[in-house]
Design a protein around this motif. Structure first.
Motif, short mmCIF file in Angstrom:
data_model
loop_
_atom_site.label_atom_id
_atom_site.label_comp_id
_atom_site.label_asym_id
_atom_site.label_seq_id
_atom_site.Cartn_x
_atom_site.Cartn_y
_atom_site.Cartn_z
N ARG A 302 5.37 0.37 9.06
CA ARG A 302 5.41 -0.58 10.19
C ARG A 302 4.17 -0.41 11.07
O ARG A 302 3.61 -1.40 11.56
N GLY A 303 3.75 0.84 11.28
CA GLY A 303 2.58 1.07 12.12
C GLY A 303 1.28 0.66 11.45
O GLY A 303 0.39 0.11 12.10
N ILE A 304 1.17 0.92 10.15
CA ILE A 304 -0.06 0.63 9.41
C ILE A 304 -0.19 -0.87 9.11
O ILE A 304 -1.25 -1.46 9.27
N ALA A 305 0.90 -1.47 8.63
CA ALA A 305 0.82 -2.83 8.09
C ALA A 305 1.68 -3.85 8.82
O ALA A 305 1.68 -5.03 8.46
N ASP A 306 2.41 -3.41 9.85
CA ASP A 306 3.27 -4.32 10.61
C ASP A 306 4.28 -5.02 9.69
O ASP A 306 4.52 -6.23 9.80
N VAL A 307 4.83 -4.25 8.75
CA VAL A 307 5.82 -4.78 7.80
C VAL A 307 7.04 -3.86 7.82
O VAL A 307 6.92 -2.65 7.71
N ASP A 308 8.22 -4.47 7.97
CA ASP A 308 9.46 -3.70 8.03
C ASP A 308 10.20 -3.82 6.69
O ASP A 308 10.66 -4.90 6.32
N LEU A 309 10.27 -2.70 5.97
CA LEU A 309 10.94 -2.68 4.67
C LEU A 309 12.26 -1.91 4.72
O LEU A 309 12.86 -1.62 3.69
N SER A 310 12.71 -1.57 5.93
CA SER A 310 13.86 -0.68 6.08
C SER A 310 15.16 -1.28 5.56
O SER A 310 16.10 -0.54 5.24
N ALA A 311 15.25 -2.59 5.45
CA ALA A 311 16.49 -3.22 4.98
C ALA A 311 16.61 -3.19 3.46
O ALA A 311 17.67 -3.48 2.91
N ASP A 315 14.81 1.88 -4.10
CA ASP A 315 14.40 1.68 -5.48
C ASP A 315 14.27 0.21 -5.85
O ASP A 315 14.13 -0.14 -7.03
N ALA A 316 14.28 -0.66 -4.84
CA ALA A 316 14.04 -2.08 -5.06
C ALA A 316 12.53 -2.35 -5.01
O ALA A 316 11.79 -1.66 -4.30
N PRO A 317 12.05 -3.34 -5.75
CA PRO A 317 10.62 -3.66 -5.69
C PRO A 317 10.22 -4.21 -4.31
O PRO A 317 11.01 -4.91 -3.67
N VAL A 318 9.02 -3.89 -3.89
CA VAL A 318 8.50 -4.42 -2.63
C VAL A 318 8.14 -5.88 -2.84
O VAL A 318 7.33 -6.20 -3.72
N PRO A 319 8.69 -6.81 -2.07
CA PRO A 319 8.36 -8.24 -2.26
C PRO A 319 6.94 -8.54 -1.80
O PRO A 319 6.51 -8.11 -0.73
N LEU A 320 6.22 -9.27 -2.61
CA LEU A 320 4.84 -9.61 -2.27
C LEU A 320 4.76 -10.42 -0.98
O LEU A 320 3.81 -10.28 -0.20
N ASP A 321 5.76 -11.29 -0.76
CA ASP A 321 5.67 -12.15 0.42
C ASP A 321 5.89 -11.39 1.72
O ASP A 321 5.71 -11.95 2.82
N GLU A 353 8.22 4.16 -4.23
CA GLU A 353 6.89 4.40 -4.81
C GLU A 353 5.79 4.06 -3.81
O GLU A 353 4.76 4.76 -3.72
N LEU A 354 5.98 2.98 -3.04
CA LEU A 354 4.99 2.63 -2.03
C LEU A 354 4.93 3.70 -0.93
O LEU A 354 3.84 4.06 -0.47
N LEU A 355 6.09 4.19 -0.53
CA LEU A 355 6.11 5.27 0.46
C LEU A 355 5.32 6.47 -0.04
O LEU A 355 4.55 7.09 0.72
N HIS A 356 5.49 6.81 -1.30
CA HIS A 356 4.75 7.93 -1.87
C HIS A 356 3.25 7.64 -1.95
O HIS A 356 2.43 8.53 -1.71
#
Length: 451
Positions: A302-311, A315-321, A353-356
């Protein structure tokens, strides 16, 4: 054997650049508030003939203290301690043009340059976190354009202050009782949109004229600022092609402004996991990644990219959008967001995987391999127009730096890519940068020649 010489800085980050470094038994988080810890790092970097140590900073508690070594010491003071324990290594401190005043900061860096005999560098940042504003009595953090306008005025003012004494202003004429020639001491007399500073400065010109000016922004505003002012640039890239494009853009902009592009050193971040074999290096990286805390990593994104993936499920893929138009290379206003978007588009990782991927160095390039493989990466980027050197970001301190200095640096030296001895004493000497002319002396000489 190459005749080019690359530049290497040791980027000091308390326990190490991996977000879980403090949890790993190889790190020493209990020492991160001790002067001797940083002196040891400085001495190790100097023994390896590095150009400088580089100290990041920000005027707010930005990390989650529950999960990381969030506390930071003030960098100029720490670098003063390192200066006392070393003789040649450069000393680069981060300081914000948004939350300092020019006269105070000019004094701090002038003092560091004097006491270190010409080894100071200033990493100029405008600060990107809203959390800083409330620490300085402000209700809101200034927008990027306003911050960069103030930053330009700040640098113009600081250099006027550092130049306000001409190099020969101090005459030390004991017989006639004259310490200084006051005709060669000038007021800054700066009046701008954001800053007004009269001067003159209350110290003579320091050994380097003024500290090396370093910059770490890659947005459109940051690039324009860097092309005009910076003498070294710290940047983040995941691919050779993107690094080459950034390198070419900065050098072209500088050339267009009448600057010598060789006087701007571009130094991407590189975080190396080093092992006797590639498998051992990757195992070490996995050891660190297993120690990460997902809640912390999600906050970092959230701090680096202003994107919230917490929901999302880990192990789900990160959505490109999720990253919108960040992949559009014409939109550089959120440059670190673009770095993360590039990883997602290219690798299609799960959230875990993105977190890593980001845990190792917050979007800077992480390489796991043998010393030869690390050296190969450095050589490729250096010789193919992507970098003039690197900010080395060990995943953990102090051992991660030792692994690099003892195993990678000798390979670079054998290939003729890195110095085998210091040939100068100042940071400008190490970087091959000229000592800046005194602007007041130049004006006076021009006026006299015109009359």
């Amino acid at each position: 054997m190459s005749t080019q010489q690359l530049h290497l800085n040791a980027f000091i980050y308390p326990a190490g650049h991996h977000e879980a470094a403090w949890r790993h038994p190889r790190s020493q988080p209990h020492r991160i508030f001790d002067a001797d810890y940083y002196q040891e790092i400085g001495k190790a970097a100097e023994a390896a003939l590095f150009d400088a140590v580089f100290f990041a900073d920000g005027p707010a508690l930005r990390s989650e203290a529950a999960f990381s070594t969030a506390g930071r010491l003030e960098p100029i003071t720490v670098l003063g301690a390192i200066a006392a324990a070393t003789e040649r290594i450069g000393l680069i401190a981060t300081a914000s043009t948004t939350y300092y005043e020019p006269y105070n900061l000019a004094r701090l860096f002038s003092t560091l340059d004097f006491l270190s005999k010409g080894r100071a560098g200033w990493n100029i940042v405008t600060t990107s976190t809203d959390a800083a504003a409330e620490n300085f009595g402000l209700t809101a953090h200034p927008d990027p354009q306003a911050r960069y306008r103030r930053a330009a005025e700040f640098v113009d003012t600081a250099t006027r202050l550092w130049d306000s004494w001409e190099d020969d202003a101090v005459v030390l004429d004991r017989d006639n009782g004259q310490y200084a020639d006051t005709d060669k001491i000038h007021r800054a007399e700066f009046v701008g949109e954001h800053l007004t500073v009269r001067g003159a400065f209350n110290a003579p010109r320091s050994p380097q004229g003024y500290p090396v000016l370093v910059q770490a922004g890659a947005s459109n505003d940051g690039r324009a600022f860097a092309a005009r002012y910076a003498e070294a640039i710290f940047t983040a890239h995941q691919s050779l092609a993107n690094a080459q494009a950034f390198y070419s853009d900065i050098k072209d902009q500088a050339r267009g402004l009448g600057r010598n592009p060789d006087h701007i050193k571009i130094l991407p971040g590189l975080s190396p996991f080093i092992g006797d074999t590639e498998a051992a290096a990757k195992d070490l990286e996995r050891e660190f990644n297993k120690l990460t805390v997902p809640a912390y990593g999600l906050k970092q994104i959230r701090g680096i990219a202003d994107v919230d993936l917490s929901a999302l499920d880990l192990d789900a893929p990160v959505p490109l959008d999720a990253f919108g138009q960040a992949g559009n290379v014409t939109d550089n206003q959120r440059s670190r967001k673009q770095v993360v978007a590039e990883i997602v588009a290219k690798e299609r990782p799960t959230v875990r995987e993105l977190l890593h991927r980001l845990a190792g160095a917050r979007g800077h390039r992480v390489v796991a391999g043998t010393p030869e493989q690390i050296a190969d990466t450095i050589e490729e980027w250096f010789t193919r127009g992507a970098a003039d050197g690197f900010n080395v970001m060990p995943p953990y301190y102090p051992g991660g730096l030792t692994d690099f200095t003892e195993h990678v640096v000798p390979i670079l030296q054998r290939r003729g890519l890195f110095r085998t001895e210091y040939t100068g004493t100042t940071l400008r000497d190490h970087l091959g940068l000229p000592r800046p002319e005194n602007q007041f002396a130049v004006r006076q000489a021009s006026a006299q020649s015109a009359s």
